[in-house]
Design a protein around this motif. Structure first.
Motif, PDB file in Angstrom:
ATOM      1  N   THR A  68       0.848  -1.191   0.000  1.00 22.39           N
ATOM      2  CA  THR A  68       0.000   0.000   0.000  1.00 22.39           C
ATOM      3  C   THR A  68       0.883   1.240   0.000  1.00 22.39           C
ATOM      4  O   THR A  68       1.801   1.349   0.810  1.00 22.39           O
ATOM      5  CB  THR A  68      -0.928   0.015   1.229  1.00 22.39           C
ATOM      6  OG1 THR A  68      -1.688  -1.200   1.250  1.00 22.39           O
ATOM      7  CG2 THR A  68      -1.874   1.191   1.189  1.00 22.39           C
ATOM      8  N   LEU A  69       0.572   2.164  -0.910  1.00 20.01           N
ATOM      9  CA  LEU A  69       1.296   3.432  -1.028  1.00 20.01           C
ATOM     10  C   LEU A  69       0.416   4.549  -0.496  1.00 20.01           C
ATOM     11  O   LEU A  69      -0.745   4.674  -0.905  1.00 20.01           O
ATOM     12  CB  LEU A  69       1.650   3.701  -2.490  1.00 20.01           C
ATOM     13  CG  LEU A  69       2.285   2.556  -3.276  1.00 20.01           C
ATOM     14  CD1 LEU A  69       2.546   2.986  -4.713  1.00 20.01           C
ATOM     15  CD2 LEU A  69       3.559   2.076  -2.610  1.00 20.01           C
ATOM     16  N   TYR A  70       0.964   5.351   0.409  1.00 21.61           N
ATOM     17  CA  TYR A  70       0.198   6.423   1.033  1.00 21.61           C
ATOM     18  C   TYR A  70       0.875   7.764   0.846  1.00 21.61           C
ATOM     19  O   TYR A  70       2.093   7.881   0.975  1.00 21.61           O
ATOM     20  CB  TYR A  70       0.104   6.218   2.556  1.00 21.61           C
ATOM     21  CG  TYR A  70      -0.840   5.149   3.009  1.00 21.61           C
ATOM     22  CD1 TYR A  70      -2.216   5.321   2.903  1.00 21.61           C
ATOM     23  CD2 TYR A  70      -0.370   3.990   3.594  1.00 21.61           C
ATOM     24  CE1 TYR A  70      -3.089   4.340   3.356  1.00 21.61           C
ATOM     25  CE2 TYR A  70      -1.231   3.011   4.044  1.00 21.61           C
ATOM     26  CZ  TYR A  70      -2.588   3.198   3.921  1.00 21.61           C
ATOM     27  OH  TYR A  70      -3.453   2.235   4.369  1.00 21.61           O
ATOM     28  N   GLY A  71       0.038   8.786   0.635  1.00 22.36           N
ATOM     29  CA  GLY A  71       0.478  10.158   0.802  1.00 22.36           C
ATOM     30  C   GLY A  71       0.391  10.501   2.281  1.00 22.36           C
ATOM     31  O   GLY A  71      -0.203   9.761   3.076  1.00 22.36           O
ATOM     32  N   ARG A  72       0.957  11.629   2.659  1.00 20.28           N
ATOM     33  CA  ARG A  72       1.041  12.004   4.064  1.00 20.28           C
ATOM     34  C   ARG A  72      -0.319  12.103   4.752  1.00 20.28           C
ATOM     35  O   ARG A  72      -0.523  11.538   5.835  1.00 20.28           O
ATOM     36  CB  ARG A  72       1.781  13.332   4.235  1.00 20.28           C
ATOM     37  CG  ARG A  72       1.878  13.771   5.698  1.00 20.28           C
ATOM     38  CD  ARG A  72       2.383  15.185   5.864  1.00 20.28           C
ATOM     39  NE  ARG A  72       1.625  16.174   5.125  1.00 20.28           N
ATOM     40  CZ  ARG A  72       0.482  16.724   5.534  1.00 20.28           C
ATOM     41  NH1 ARG A  72      -0.057  16.356   6.675  1.00 20.28           N
ATOM     42  NH2 ARG A  72      -0.134  17.634   4.808  1.00 20.28           N
ATOM     43  N   LYS A  73      -1.270  12.823   4.171  1.00 15.65           N
ATOM     44  CA  LYS A  73      -2.550  13.045   4.851  1.00 15.65           C
ATOM     45  C   LYS A  73      -3.294  11.730   5.095  1.00 15.65           C
ATOM     46  O   LYS A  73      -3.802  11.499   6.192  1.00 15.65           O
ATOM     47  CB  LYS A  73      -3.435  13.992   4.046  1.00 15.65           C
ATOM     48  CG  LYS A  73      -3.057  15.438   4.164  1.00 15.65           C
ATOM     49  CD  LYS A  73      -4.077  16.282   3.416  1.00 15.65           C
ATOM     50  CE  LYS A  73      -3.702  17.733   3.408  1.00 15.65           C
ATOM     51  NZ  LYS A  73      -4.691  18.524   2.645  1.00 15.65           N
ATOM     52  N   SER A  92       7.725  14.525   2.609  1.00 16.30           N
ATOM     53  CA  SER A  92       8.960  15.250   2.918  1.00 16.30           C
ATOM     54  C   SER A  92       8.887  15.887   4.299  1.00 16.30           C
ATOM     55  O   SER A  92       9.840  16.521   4.738  1.00 16.30           O
ATOM     56  CB  SER A  92       9.221  16.324   1.853  1.00 16.30           C
ATOM     57  OG  SER A  92       8.140  17.235   1.821  1.00 16.30           O
ATOM     58  N   THR A  93       7.753  15.706   5.003  1.00 13.58           N
ATOM     59  CA  THR A  93       7.605  16.335   6.314  1.00 13.58           C
ATOM     60  C   THR A  93       7.551  15.351   7.474  1.00 13.58           C
ATOM     61  O   THR A  93       7.823  15.729   8.602  1.00 13.58           O
ATOM     62  CB  THR A  93       6.331  17.218   6.352  1.00 13.58           C
ATOM     63  OG1 THR A  93       5.191  16.413   6.053  1.00 13.58           O
ATOM     64  CG2 THR A  93       6.433  18.360   5.346  1.00 13.58           C
ATOM     65  N   ILE A  94       7.201  14.107   7.210  1.00  5.46           N
ATOM     66  CA  ILE A  94       7.175  13.095   8.274  1.00  5.46           C
ATOM     67  C   ILE A  94       8.600  12.607   8.503  1.00  5.46           C
ATOM     68  O   ILE A  94       9.365  12.439   7.553  1.00  5.46           O
ATOM     69  CB  ILE A  94       6.263  11.909   7.890  1.00  5.46           C
ATOM     70  CG1 ILE A  94       4.814  12.369   7.812  1.00  5.46           C
ATOM     71  CG2 ILE A  94       6.401  10.769   8.889  1.00  5.46           C
ATOM     72  CD1 ILE A  94       3.869  11.282   7.333  1.00  5.46           C
ATOM     73  N   GLU A  95       8.936  12.364   9.754  1.00  5.10           N
ATOM     74  CA  GLU A  95      10.297  11.901  10.059  1.00  5.10           C
ATOM     75  C   GLU A  95      10.363  10.420  10.391  1.00  5.10           C
ATOM     76  O   GLU A  95      11.419   9.810  10.284  1.00  5.10           O
ATOM     77  CB  GLU A  95      10.867  12.718  11.214  1.00  5.10           C
ATOM     78  CG  GLU A  95      11.070  14.183  10.842  1.00  5.10           C
ATOM     79  CD  GLU A  95      11.659  14.992  11.968  1.00  5.10           C
ATOM     80  OE1 GLU A  95      12.111  14.412  12.976  1.00  5.10           O
ATOM     81  OE2 GLU A  95      11.664  16.224  11.838  1.00  5.10           O
ATOM     82  N   LYS A  96       9.223   9.829  10.813  1.00  2.00           N
ATOM     83  CA  LYS A  96       9.253   8.445  11.264  1.00  2.00           C
ATOM     84  C   LYS A  96       7.918   7.781  10.951  1.00  2.00           C
ATOM     85  O   LYS A  96       6.866   8.406  11.078  1.00  2.00           O
ATOM     86  CB  LYS A  96       9.501   8.415  12.776  1.00  2.00           C
ATOM     87  CG  LYS A  96       9.584   7.033  13.386  1.00  2.00           C
ATOM     88  CD  LYS A  96       9.870   7.132  14.894  1.00  2.00           C
ATOM     89  CE  LYS A  96      10.028   5.777  15.510  1.00  2.00           C
ATOM     90  NZ  LYS A  96       8.794   5.205  16.011  1.00  2.00           N
ATOM     91  N   LEU A 138       9.473   4.865   4.697  1.00  2.00           N
ATOM     92  CA  LEU A 138       9.295   6.270   4.332  1.00  2.00           C
ATOM     93  C   LEU A 138      10.141   6.606   3.110  1.00  2.00           C
ATOM     94  O   LEU A 138      11.325   6.257   3.059  1.00  2.00           O
ATOM     95  CB  LEU A 138       9.693   7.163   5.510  1.00  2.00           C
ATOM     96  CG  LEU A 138       9.582   8.669   5.307  1.00  2.00           C
ATOM     97  CD1 LEU A 138       8.136   9.085   5.083  1.00  2.00           C
ATOM     98  CD2 LEU A 138      10.171   9.390   6.534  1.00  2.00           C
ATOM     99  N   VAL A 139       9.523   7.281   2.135  1.00  2.00           N
ATOM    100  CA  VAL A 139      10.245   7.772   0.964  1.00  2.00           C
ATOM    101  C   VAL A 139      10.088   9.283   0.947  1.00  2.00           C
ATOM    102  O   VAL A 139       8.968   9.800   0.945  1.00  2.00           O
ATOM    103  CB  VAL A 139       9.694   7.155  -0.347  1.00  2.00           C
ATOM    104  CG1 VAL A 139      10.327   7.809  -1.564  1.00  2.00           C
ATOM    105  CG2 VAL A 139       9.919   5.652  -0.361  1.00  2.00           C
TER     106      VAL A 139
END
Length: 188
Positions: free
Chosen positions: A47-52, A91-95, A102-103
């Motif tokens: 599964t590929l997710y965007g941040r939101k 680009s804003t999530i760190e973990k 994380l990409v």
């Protein structure tokens, strides 16, 4: 080569969220629709997710099976969600946790690389991420669970495209509450 599937709940006027990222218009799904989404998730190898969308899903499903009154399908969904490999593009999530990678770099390049691998189908979620994959011509299948509501504005399911994408209708199904699922494959 892996298949890439973009599927979400959508309003009749084409939005996956109303203004303010409000998804309350879709209400709790019927047991039948929830089971259908669970079956789709079980069939996904990645599964590929965007941040939101990642933030929404990861705020509930890691412990969804431990919630009071969780149905057997919800328990299975939570367990499957934790076990399924996931990639979050941000680009804003760190973990990230729960079998997730994380990409932070070029999403289209990474999705292209993942599609070239052997393995089961991949699902993609999140309007911005899916929009980038759409514009790059990477989505093989679109699944819309259309709810009988007009929200007027918000986050659209489809992004602006540079050219037409021809689709073949491969399945339709009606669920309780007037939800109609349509599944389309990209004509190549």
């Amino acid at each position: 080569m892996r298949k890439l599937i973009f599927g979400m709940n959508v309003s009749v006027d084409g939005y996956i969220a109303a203004p303010g990222d409000d998804i309350g218009w879709s209400g709790p799904p019927s047991d039948e629709l929830f089971q259908w989404w669970l079956d789709q998730e079980r069939a996904s190898g990645l599964t590929l997710y965007g941040r939101k969308l990642w933030e929404t899903m990861s705020s509930y499903w890691p412990t969804g099976d431990q919630q009071p009154g969780a149905s057997p399908a919800e328990i299975e969904f939570a367990r499957n969600w934790r076990d399924t490999p996931k990639v979050v593009f941000s680009s804003t999530i760190e973990k990230v946790d729960w079998n997730t990678r994380l990409v932070t770099g070029d999403a289209v390049a990474e999705i292209t690389r993942l599609k070239a691998e052997d393995g089961g189908p991949m699902t993609i979620g999140g309007a911005t991420l899916a929009g980038a994959a759409m514009r790059a011509g990477l989505i093989d299948e679109y699944v819309l669970a259309t709810h009988p509501v007009l929200v007027g504005a918000g986050t659209p399911f489809f992004t602006g495209l540079d050219s037409w994408v021809n689709l073949d209708l491969v399945e339709t199904r009606t669920f309780p509450g007037g939800v109609v699922m349509t599944r389309y494959e990209t004509r190549r």
